[in-house]
Design a protein around this motif. Structure first.
Motif, PDB file in Angstrom:
ATOM      1  N   CYS A  50      36.174  66.581  -7.431  1.00 57.43           N
ATOM      2  CA  CYS A  50      36.995  65.456  -6.955  1.00 57.43           C
ATOM      3  C   CYS A  50      38.410  65.855  -6.553  1.00 57.43           C
ATOM      4  CB  CYS A  50      37.064  64.381  -8.036  1.00 57.43           C
ATOM      5  SG  CYS A  50      35.455  63.827  -8.571  1.00 57.43           S
ATOM      6  N   SER A  51      38.811  67.092  -6.824  1.00 55.82           N
ATOM      7  CA  SER A  51      40.162  67.515  -6.427  1.00 55.82           C
ATOM      8  C   SER A  51      40.185  69.038  -6.307  1.00 55.82           C
ATOM      9  CB  SER A  51      41.190  67.087  -7.486  1.00 55.82           C
ATOM     10  OG  SER A  51      41.063  67.924  -8.623  1.00 55.82           O
ATOM     11  N   GLU A  52      41.271  69.527  -5.742  1.00 56.14           N
ATOM     12  CA  GLU A  52      41.432  70.982  -5.606  1.00 56.14           C
ATOM     13  C   GLU A  52      41.521  71.635  -6.994  1.00 56.14           C
ATOM     14  OE1 GLU A  52      44.587  71.869  -2.776  1.00 56.14           O
ATOM     15  OE2 GLU A  52      44.592  73.917  -3.601  1.00 56.14           O
ATOM     16  N   LYS A  53      42.223  70.925  -7.910  1.00 54.34           N
ATOM     17  CA  LYS A  53      42.350  71.434  -9.281  1.00 54.34           C
ATOM     18  C   LYS A  53      40.964  71.598  -9.910  1.00 54.34           C
ATOM     19  CE  LYS A  53      45.896  69.104 -11.858  1.00 54.34           C
ATOM     20  NZ  LYS A  53      46.247  68.236 -12.915  1.00 54.34           N
ATOM     21  N   GLY A  54      40.118  70.598  -9.664  1.00 49.77           N
ATOM     22  CA  GLY A  54      38.747  70.627 -10.196  1.00 49.77           C
ATOM     23  C   GLY A  54      37.964  71.776  -9.579  1.00 49.77           C
ATOM     24  N   ALA A  55      38.134  71.982  -8.268  1.00 46.08           N
ATOM     25  CA  ALA A  55      37.421  73.058  -7.575  1.00 46.08           C
ATOM     26  C   ALA A  55      37.847  74.415  -8.146  1.00 46.08           C
ATOM     27  CB  ALA A  55      37.719  72.991  -6.075  1.00 46.08           C
ATOM     28  N   ASN A  56      39.159  74.586  -8.397  1.00 46.01           N
ATOM     29  CA  ASN A  56      39.658  75.852  -8.942  1.00 46.01           C
ATOM     30  C   ASN A  56      39.094  76.124 -10.331  1.00 46.01           C
ATOM     31  OD1 ASN A  56      41.164  76.290  -6.718  1.00 46.01           O
ATOM     32  ND2 ASN A  56      43.071  75.478  -7.566  1.00 46.01           N
ATOM     33  N   LEU A  57      39.020  75.062 -11.139  1.00 47.10           N
ATOM     34  CA  LEU A  57      38.472  75.226 -12.493  1.00 47.10           C
ATOM     35  C   LEU A  57      37.010  75.668 -12.419  1.00 47.10           C
ATOM     36  CD1 LEU A  57      38.553  74.888 -15.599  1.00 47.10           C
ATOM     37  CD2 LEU A  57      37.978  72.490 -15.266  1.00 47.10           C
ATOM     38  N   THR A  87      36.552  75.384 -22.379  1.00 55.32           N
ATOM     39  CA  THR A  87      36.830  76.674 -23.011  1.00 55.32           C
ATOM     40  C   THR A  87      37.471  77.615 -21.996  1.00 55.32           C
ATOM     41  OG1 THR A  87      34.862  76.290 -24.350  1.00 55.32           O
ATOM     42  CG2 THR A  87      35.792  78.511 -24.437  1.00 55.32           C
ATOM     43  N   HIS A  88      36.923  77.610 -20.782  1.00 63.92           N
ATOM     44  CA  HIS A  88      37.487  78.499 -19.759  1.00 63.92           C
ATOM     45  C   HIS A  88      38.933  78.093 -19.425  1.00 63.92           C
ATOM     46  CE1 HIS A  88      37.935  81.077 -16.353  1.00 63.92           C
ATOM     47  NE2 HIS A  88      38.321  80.034 -15.636  1.00 63.92           N
ATOM     48  N   ALA A  89      39.166  76.778 -19.305  1.00 64.27           N
ATOM     49  CA  ALA A  89      40.515  76.311 -18.952  1.00 64.27           C
ATOM     50  C   ALA A  89      41.530  76.810 -19.976  1.00 64.27           C
ATOM     51  CB  ALA A  89      40.545  74.786 -18.868  1.00 64.27           C
ATOM     52  N   LEU A  90      41.143  76.782 -21.263  1.00 70.24           N
ATOM     53  CA  LEU A  90      42.076  77.205 -22.319  1.00 70.24           C
ATOM     54  C   LEU A  90      42.198  78.733 -22.371  1.00 70.24           C
ATOM     55  CD1 LEU A  90      43.895  76.211 -24.579  1.00 70.24           C
ATOM     56  CD2 LEU A  90      41.943  76.136 -26.103  1.00 70.24           C
ATOM     57  N   LYS A  91      41.040  79.395 -22.333  1.00 67.53           N
ATOM     58  CA  LYS A  91      41.044  80.877 -22.435  1.00 67.53           C
ATOM     59  C   LYS A  91      41.795  81.516 -21.281  1.00 67.53           C
ATOM     60  CE  LYS A  91      37.283  83.025 -24.935  1.00 67.53           C
ATOM     61  NZ  LYS A  91      35.872  83.326 -24.904  1.00 67.53           N
ATOM     62  N   SER A  92      41.633  80.956 -20.086  1.00 67.56           N
ATOM     63  CA  SER A  92      42.217  81.581 -18.901  1.00 67.56           C
ATOM     64  C   SER A  92      43.702  81.259 -18.754  1.00 67.56           C
ATOM     65  CB  SER A  92      41.486  81.094 -17.652  1.00 67.56           C
ATOM     66  OG  SER A  92      41.725  79.709 -17.495  1.00 67.56           O
ATOM     67  N   GLY A  93      44.194  80.339 -19.610  1.00 70.46           N
ATOM     68  CA  GLY A  93      45.617  79.991 -19.532  1.00 70.46           C
ATOM     69  C   GLY A  93      45.908  78.917 -18.492  1.00 70.46           C
ATOM     70  N   MET A  94      44.845  78.291 -17.935  1.00 69.95           N
ATOM     71  CA  MET A  94      45.079  77.177 -16.998  1.00 69.95           C
ATOM     72  C   MET A  94      45.754  76.020 -17.719  1.00 69.95           C
ATOM     73  SD  MET A  94      41.807  76.348 -14.610  1.00 69.95           S
ATOM     74  CE  MET A  94      42.284  75.116 -13.425  1.00 69.95           C
ATOM     75  N   VAL A  95      45.422  75.883 -19.025  1.00 65.21           N
ATOM     76  CA  VAL A  95      46.066  74.843 -19.848  1.00 65.21           C
ATOM     77  C   VAL A  95      46.526  75.468 -21.168  1.00 65.21           C
ATOM     78  CG1 VAL A  95      44.746  72.893 -18.896  1.00 65.21           C
ATOM     79  CG2 VAL A  95      43.852  74.116 -20.883  1.00 65.21           C
ATOM     80  N   ASP A  96      47.426  74.750 -21.850  1.00 64.33           N
ATOM     81  CA  ASP A  96      47.923  75.230 -23.144  1.00 64.33           C
ATOM     82  C   ASP A  96      47.080  74.690 -24.297  1.00 64.33           C
ATOM     83  OD1 ASP A  96      50.245  76.341 -21.842  1.00 64.33           O
ATOM     84  OD2 ASP A  96      50.941  74.274 -21.624  1.00 64.33           O
ATOM     85  N   ALA A  97      46.392  73.552 -24.042  1.00 64.75           N
ATOM     86  CA  ALA A  97      45.631  72.923 -25.121  1.00 64.75           C
ATOM     87  C   ALA A  97      44.550  72.022 -24.536  1.00 64.75           C
ATOM     88  CB  ALA A  97      46.565  72.092 -25.997  1.00 64.75           C
ATOM     89  N   VAL A  98      43.621  71.633 -25.420  1.00 64.89           N
ATOM     90  CA  VAL A  98      42.537  70.718 -25.025  1.00 64.89           C
ATOM     91  C   VAL A  98      42.562  69.529 -25.978  1.00 64.89           C
ATOM     92  CG1 VAL A  98      40.004  70.472 -25.106  1.00 64.89           C
ATOM     93  CG2 VAL A  98      41.017  72.473 -23.988  1.00 64.89           C
ATOM     94  N   LEU A  99      42.419  68.334 -25.417  1.00 64.34           N
ATOM     95  CA  LEU A  99      42.244  67.151 -26.269  1.00 64.34           C
ATOM     96  C   LEU A  99      40.815  66.676 -26.035  1.00 64.34           C
ATOM     97  CD1 LEU A  99      43.405  64.862 -28.096  1.00 64.34           C
ATOM     98  CD2 LEU A  99      43.956  63.624 -25.992  1.00 64.34           C
ATOM     99  N   ALA A 100      39.970  66.771 -27.053  1.00 60.27           N
ATOM    100  CA  ALA A 100      38.564  66.375 -26.884  1.00 60.27           C
ATOM    101  C   ALA A 100      38.140  65.523 -28.083  1.00 60.27           C
ATOM    102  CB  ALA A 100      37.692  67.609 -26.723  1.00 60.27           C
ATOM    103  N   VAL A 101      36.849  65.243 -28.162  1.00 59.82           N
ATOM    104  CA  VAL A 101      36.355  64.332 -29.201  1.00 59.82           C
ATOM    105  C   VAL A 101      35.247  65.036 -29.981  1.00 59.82           C
ATOM    106  CG1 VAL A 101      35.243  62.093 -29.577  1.00 59.82           C
ATOM    107  CG2 VAL A 101      36.806  62.392 -27.654  1.00 59.82           C
ATOM    108  N   LYS A 102      35.315  64.949 -31.319  1.00 62.88           N
ATOM    109  CA  LYS A 102      34.225  65.574 -32.085  1.00 62.88           C
ATOM    110  C   LYS A 102      33.663  64.592 -33.110  1.00 62.88           C
ATOM    111  CE  LYS A 102      36.844  67.777 -35.755  1.00 62.88           C
ATOM    112  NZ  LYS A 102      37.265  68.988 -36.415  1.00 62.88           N
ATOM    113  N   LYS A 103      32.470  64.899 -33.568  1.00 58.61           N
ATOM    114  CA  LYS A 103      31.826  64.041 -34.568  1.00 58.61           C
ATOM    115  C   LYS A 103      32.534  64.220 -35.903  1.00 58.61           C
ATOM    116  CE  LYS A 103      27.580  64.483 -36.537  1.00 58.61           C
ATOM    117  NZ  LYS A 103      26.151  64.718 -36.567  1.00 58.61           N
ATOM    118  N   GLY A 104      32.889  63.093 -36.545  1.00 58.40           N
ATOM    119  CA  GLY A 104      33.527  63.159 -37.858  1.00 58.40           C
ATOM    120  C   GLY A 104      32.490  63.044 -38.947  1.00 58.40           C
ATOM    121  N   GLN A 105      32.615  61.986 -39.778  1.00 57.90           N
ATOM    122  CA  GLN A 105      31.704  61.762 -40.909  1.00 57.90           C
ATOM    123  C   GLN A 105      30.258  61.635 -40.474  1.00 57.90           C
ATOM    124  OE1 GLN A 105      33.058  62.293 -43.850  1.00 57.90           O
ATOM    125  NE2 GLN A 105      32.890  60.255 -44.741  1.00 57.90           N
ATOM    126  N   ASP A 106      30.065  60.892 -39.372  1.00 59.49           N
ATOM    127  CA  ASP A 106      28.703  60.612 -38.901  1.00 59.49           C
ATOM    128  C   ASP A 106      28.764  60.271 -37.410  1.00 59.49           C
ATOM    129  OD1 ASP A 106      29.713  57.983 -38.781  1.00 59.49           O
ATOM    130  OD2 ASP A 106      29.069  57.572 -40.831  1.00 59.49           O
TER     131      ASP A 106
END
Ligand code: FAD
Ligand code: SF4
Ligand code: SF4
Ligand code: SF4
Ligand code: SF4
Length: 412
Positions: free
Chosen positions: A225-232, A32-51
């Motif tokens: 594991c990386s500088e990018k990760g530390a910044n996030l 959520t922070h990555a998207l809200k802060s503008g670090m990224v333009d979008a998120v690809l994640a996984v959600k529960k569908g039917q079950d």
């Protein structure tokens, strides 16, 4: 300031996110922070569908929607890396954050080597992974071993070596994974052989291993594991959306031991599965017998993160005679020749095979042989695969001088 190698306990500041998350909601808060802060333009994640057996990949541009993706779906056997290539143009012109299991991460690296994904634009939030269970076998296992209607299960988890289910009426039931797997249930066979338990080639590696004491189940262990990760991580803490604390030294030790035990278990399954395949001509015969069931549905190619070619050689009439089902064995040989040095053992070619051919087992066995010969491990870094290093001119000369282009005869 966080730095590569640092380890923390982390959890979401927001109570609802904490509650909804698998282990305190740190990953959801970070996305959520990555998207809200503008670090990224979008998120690809996984959600529960039917079950709980239905893991749905979800593309999100509105931060308010990320909460829907909180929680781990262990019966979600999907691979996110190929989706980044196929549907998001390889993140060429868009920055995206993705929660990634070991196989997702390895797939992204292999696609990046082939210029199919721009890793500079991908923020990888790694998830430790003990394994996933195919939805079909999960349903069978829950009905037969747990004596529960699979449709009555509202939550599943894998904890302390047990597969645990929670039913609609609040009952908890757990059975040891070892017992389940000895009887042919449990994790997918590629997951049993998998040795990418903590994906350190991602920007952060997050999981429940090593969280002990009062915080067990309520916080996530994060390795930077990386500088990018530390910044996030720093950005999310400064914005007040993520809380962190020092990782308990005993917890760090336990996490290391669990990871070590999982790697040994992976070796045990590799030995067992590969031994069952036999060697040399016996192995070849087993592979030819099993693949003779093939109906040429192309799903193994469509879903493989190493297969990316616009014009697939298996569709060239001078290589594979068109219109034949089952296709001639060359159909499979082409895949072995093109992929075996880079196979990441993600299991997609087996999971999606219409004829239940153990394709991942065959390719993984070849990959491990090639790794032993050439020392190349796919998916861990940007090192080019073995075949990329073969000089065409040298090989053509070898063929004309000796009548063979084989450096090693692996089937002898
Ligand atoms: P949350 O805030 O709940 O976020 C979870 C994120 O995981 C969400 O973004 C969601 O989109 C994503 N996700 C859910 N299911 C999948 C999936 N199938 N594939 C890809 N992404 C998915 N940790 C360990 O230490 N040891 C393990 O053995 C282990 N096994 C795991 C197996 C699987 C299949 C998964 C998905 C996770 C596993 N984890 C394991 C990680 C752990 O379960 C938590 O995800 C982690 O601690 C983060 O918790 P959280 O509350 O911060 O995450
Ligand atoms: Fe997890 Fe490895 Fe299975 Fe992927 S292949 S789901 S990383 S155990
Ligand atoms: Fe995954 Fe199969 Fe491709 Fe190997 S061959 S990377 S297991 S889909
Ligand atoms: Fe490319 Fe070979 Fe895969 Fe076809 S089988 S998509 S040619 S790598
Ligand atoms: Fe053949 Fe199975 Fe591949 Fe389909 S997925 S082409 S049936 S091996």
């Amino acid at each position: 300031m966080a730095a590569k190698g640092d380890m923390f306990y982390a959890w979401a500041a927001d109570a609802a996110c904490q509650e909804k998350g698998e282990c305190g909601g740190a990953v959801t808060a970070l996305l959520t922070h990555a998207l809200k802060s503008g670090m990224v333009d979008a998120v690809l994640a996984v959600k529960k569908g039917q079950d709980i057996y239905d893991a749905v990949p979800t593309f999100i541009t509105d931060p308010a929607e990320i909460a829907q993706t909180a929680g781990s779906l262990h019966c979600g056997t999907l691979l996110l890396s190929k989706l980044v290539k196929q549907y998001l143009d390889g993140a060429k012109d868009m920055r995206i954050a993705v929660p990634v299991k070991g196989c997702d991460t390895m797939g992204l690296y292999e696609l990046a080597k082939r210029n199919q994904v721009n890793l500079d634009n991908v923020l990888m939030i790694g998830l430790n992974c003990g394994g996933s269970v195919s939805p079909v076998s999960a349903r069978k296992m829950i009905a037969e071993k747990f004596g529960v209607n699979p449709d009555d299960v509202v939550k599943e988890e894998i904890d302390k070596g047990q597969f645990i289910i929670v039913t609609k009426d609040g009952q908890h039931k757990g059975i040891s994974m070892d017992e389940l797997e000895e009887e042919g249930y449990g994790r997918r066979s590629n997951c049993r052989r998998c040795k990418m338990k903590v994906p350190r080639q991602a920007d952060l590696a997050c999981g429940n291993w090593g969280v002990i004491g009062d915080q067990a189940g309520k916080a996530t262990f994060v390795e930077v594991c990386s500088e990018k990760g530390a910044n996030l991580l720093d950005g999310a803490v400064s914005a007040g959306v993520l809380k962190t604390g020092a990782a308990n030294p005993k917890g760090i030790e336990i996490r290391g031991k669990v990871e070590g035990a999982m790697l040994k278990l992976g070796d045990k399954w590799r030995a067992k599965d590969f031994e069952g395949l036999g060697e040399g001509k016996d192995r070849l015969k087993k592979i030819m017998d099993a693949t003779s069931r093939c109906i040429k549905c192309y799903q193994c190619i469509e879903n493989c993160p190493i297969c990316y070619c616009v014009e697939c050689s298996t569709k060239k009439a001078y290589l594979v005679t068109p219109g034949q089902v089952p296709p001639p064995f060359i159909f499979h040989l082409i895949r072995y020749a093109h992929i075996s040095d880079s196979c990441i053992n993600c299991g997609q070619c087996e999971e999606h095979c219409a004829m239940d051919i153990p394709n991942a087992l065959f390719m993984h066995a070849l990959q491990v042989d090639l790794q032993d010969m050439f020392g190349h491990t796919p998916g861990v870094d940007m090192e080019l695969p073995v075949l990329a290093l073969v000089e065409e001119k040298t090989e053509r000369k070898r063929l004309s001088d000796t009548g063979s282009d084989q450096i090693f005869n692996i089937f002898e």
